[in-house]
Design an enzyme around this catalytic site. Structure first.
Site, mmCIF file in Angstrom:
data_model
loop_
_atom_site.group_PDB
_atom_site.id
_atom_site.type_symbol
_atom_site.label_atom_id
_atom_site.label_comp_id
_atom_site.label_asym_id
_atom_site.label_seq_id
_atom_site.Cartn_x
_atom_site.Cartn_y
_atom_site.Cartn_z
ATOM 1 N N ASN A 224 -17.934 -3.803 17.991
ATOM 2 C CA ASN A 224 -18.617 -3.244 16.819
ATOM 3 C C ASN A 224 -19.793 -4.083 16.293
ATOM 4 O O ASN A 224 -20.841 -3.545 15.953
ATOM 5 C CB ASN A 224 -17.605 -2.983 15.690
ATOM 6 C CG ASN A 224 -16.869 -4.228 15.267
ATOM 7 O OD1 ASN A 224 -16.691 -5.173 16.043
ATOM 8 N ND2 ASN A 224 -16.425 -4.254 14.021
ATOM 9 N N SER B 19 -7.707 -5.602 17.922
ATOM 10 C CA SER B 19 -6.566 -4.859 17.373
ATOM 11 C C SER B 19 -5.337 -5.742 17.187
ATOM 12 O O SER B 19 -5.196 -6.784 17.851
ATOM 13 C CB SER B 19 -6.211 -3.692 18.289
ATOM 14 O OG SER B 19 -5.643 -4.172 19.504
ATOM 15 N N GLU C 238 -8.484 -12.506 14.449
ATOM 16 C CA GLU C 238 -8.952 -11.641 13.353
ATOM 17 C C GLU C 238 -8.660 -10.219 13.790
ATOM 18 O O GLU C 238 -9.306 -9.677 14.679
ATOM 19 C CB GLU C 238 -10.451 -11.878 13.108
ATOM 20 C CG GLU C 238 -10.918 -11.381 11.744
ATOM 21 C CD GLU C 238 -11.298 -9.912 11.776
ATOM 22 O OE1 GLU C 238 -10.417 -9.075 11.425
ATOM 23 O OE2 GLU C 238 -12.431 -9.601 12.131
ATOM 24 N N CYS D 199 -14.125 -4.177 10.472
ATOM 25 C CA CYS D 199 -12.762 -4.562 10.077
ATOM 26 C C CYS D 199 -12.535 -4.449 8.573
ATOM 27 O O CYS D 199 -11.428 -4.126 8.135
ATOM 28 C CB CYS D 199 -12.477 -5.997 10.524
ATOM 29 S SG CYS D 199 -12.465 -6.217 12.305
#
Length: 472
Positions: free
Chosen positions: A149, A226, A245, A279
């Site tokens: 992302n 994930s 993370e 996120c």
């Protein structure tokens, strides 16, 4: 494009296609790395770590600063690649490139502040004749596995502190978006990075990623992705330090004293930038019943102004999600919430990978939207009676990365800051806010450890105590 193994460009017969999320066109192809490539990269990094450890701090600093300058010089080409392989808008892509350049320059400054401190041995009875200190030394080889992302900036959040602390780095970018990371590796080499100390390995996570995770020569592994993958890494990493993370289901609270216009603006930017694929995107919004109607009305108006379409078009303000599989899942989550009693106020449909910006209200707590991470352009709204209820609802999650509240009541602000279980609490700002120098990470299943240059450097270092007995 070629991958980088110990500073050298490497081609492979087998390749992976990198596709444009907007139209499915092939942007480029990259080598499909295998286990021998990983083993070679780590073997070279084992030599590279020794070079990095002996590299004077000012030279590490120069490498980082020069990388920032080169990123700025290559802004246009990197922006275009980010638009094509990630699907983000031109504005979002350019912002990421410039942010990454600043991040490297900031790491250049932090590299000069790697130090320990003296220890008060004489405060312990029997140690009156001892003096000493501790130092921070490089941990060795840092493995970095990055997401699709925000691929350039999130790679920098792993690579820059690793270099600042004096380590060699092996990077495995996301399969969907590897091109910008390969270019970053090339720029690092141009900036003066020792060849053996940098590798960018492309390939499937099941092969390249797993090999990095399991190799004992990797002393610190940094992963963004994930929960499922993070848990698998924890089970397989062995004796190495981890930085994980793992996402969130970020909540925003709108109190009855909130600046509604500011809260709406933050909700829109926080929920729909990069099509919600961040996120810390705003996903759950808890609004006080006194301002609920005003907030929802203004929010719908602003969301309808979002222009979705081709990310290469300057008029587009929101592009596609990463692939059709995720687009299908996102819309299915909307429909599932609706089937359980939620109301779709706007959006809810898709055209290939273009998912409409969607607002739902009265979303049941047992729905996927309220329990899990959407990673898409959708916001679930619920009405609340008081701040206490909002705190309970916010904490009713397996995640705890960041949260936010809009309020003019200082007591409410401090209560939320104290009571919400998350790594970051934003007051009169949405949970989407992140400064690259702050400690960034979460509670619960949002992960382990903290990013942020100085804090990551500490985790990517070993602490060594030196003690002298000076009794004559």
């Amino acid at each position: 494009m070629e991958m980088i193994v110990g500073g050298k460009r490497v081609k492979k017969e087998k390749t992976l296609k990198v596709c444009n999320p907007y139209n499915g066109e092939i942007v480029d192809e990259v080598p499909q790395g295998e286990f021998p490539d990983v083993d070679k990269a780590i073997s070279l990094a084992d030599e590279g770590r020794k070079i990095m450890k002996e590299l004077p701090i000012y030279k590490r600093s120069d490498i980082l600063y020069n990388t920032g300058v080169l990123l700025e010089k290559n802004e246009k080409s990197l922006t275009e690649i980010l638009v094509k392989e990630v699907g983000k808008t031109k504005k979002e892509a350019k912002g990421e490139v410039l942010r990454t350049a600043k991040l490297f320059k900031y790491a250049s400054e932090e590299a000069k502040r790697v130090h320990g401190e003296t220890l008060p041995f004489s405060s312990l009875e029997g140690s009156e004749n001892k003096i000493g200190y501790y130092t921070l030394e490089p941990i060795g080889i840092v493995g970095a596995i990055t997401p699709f992302n925000v691929p350039l900036s999130l790679a920098a959040h792993k690579v820059a502190p690793a270099i600042a602390a004096g380590n060699a780095v092996v990077i495995k970018p996301a399969t969907q978006t590897p091109l910008n990371t390969i270019i970053l590796g090339e720029l690092l080499l141009e900036a003066g990075m020792p060849e053996k100390a940098i590798s960018v390995l492309t390939g499937r996570g099941s092969i390249v990623g797993n090999a990095l995770v399991k190799d004992p020569r990797i002393r610190f592994l940094s992963f963004t992705g994930s929960v499922e993958t993070g848990e698998n890494i924890s089970r397989n990493a062995g004796m190495k330090k981890l930085g994980l993370e793992l996402g969130s289901n970020s909540a925003l609270i709108v109190a009855d004293s909130a600046n509604i216009d500011k809260a709406v603006k933050s909700t829109v930017s926080g929920g729909f930038s990069l099509a919600g694929q961040v996120c810390i995107s705003v996903q759950r919004v808890f609004v006080h019943e006194k301002v609920y109607d005003e907030f929802v009305s203004k929010l719908i108006q602003k969301v309808k102004e979002i222009n979705i379409g081709d990310p290469m078009d300057d008029r587009t303000t929101m592009g596609p999600v990463i692939d059709e599989q995720n687009a299908i899942r996102i819309v299915e989550w909307f429909k599932e919430a609706e089937s359980k009693g939620a109301e779709i106020l706007t959006g809810g449909s898709r055209n290939y990978t273009l998912v409409e910006p969607t607002i739902l209200t009265n979303v049941p707590l047992e729905s996927n939207l309220m329990k899990n991470e959407l990673f898409g352009p959708g916001i679930a709204i619920r009405k609340i009676k008081n701040i206490e209820e909002a705190i309970i609802l916010t904490n009713n999650s397996v995640y705890g990365l960041q949260a936010g509240i809009f309020t003019q009541n200082v007591n409410e602000a401090f209560k939320v800051a104290k009571s919400i279980e998350a790594g970051g609490i934003m007051i009169n700002e949405g949970p989407r806010y992140r400064a690259d120098f702050m400690p960034y990470g979460g509670y619960k299943k949002s992960g382990l450890g903290r990013e942020g240059i100085r804090f990551a450097m500490e985790e990517m270092s070993e602490m060594k105590v030196v003690c002298f007995d000076i009794e004559e």
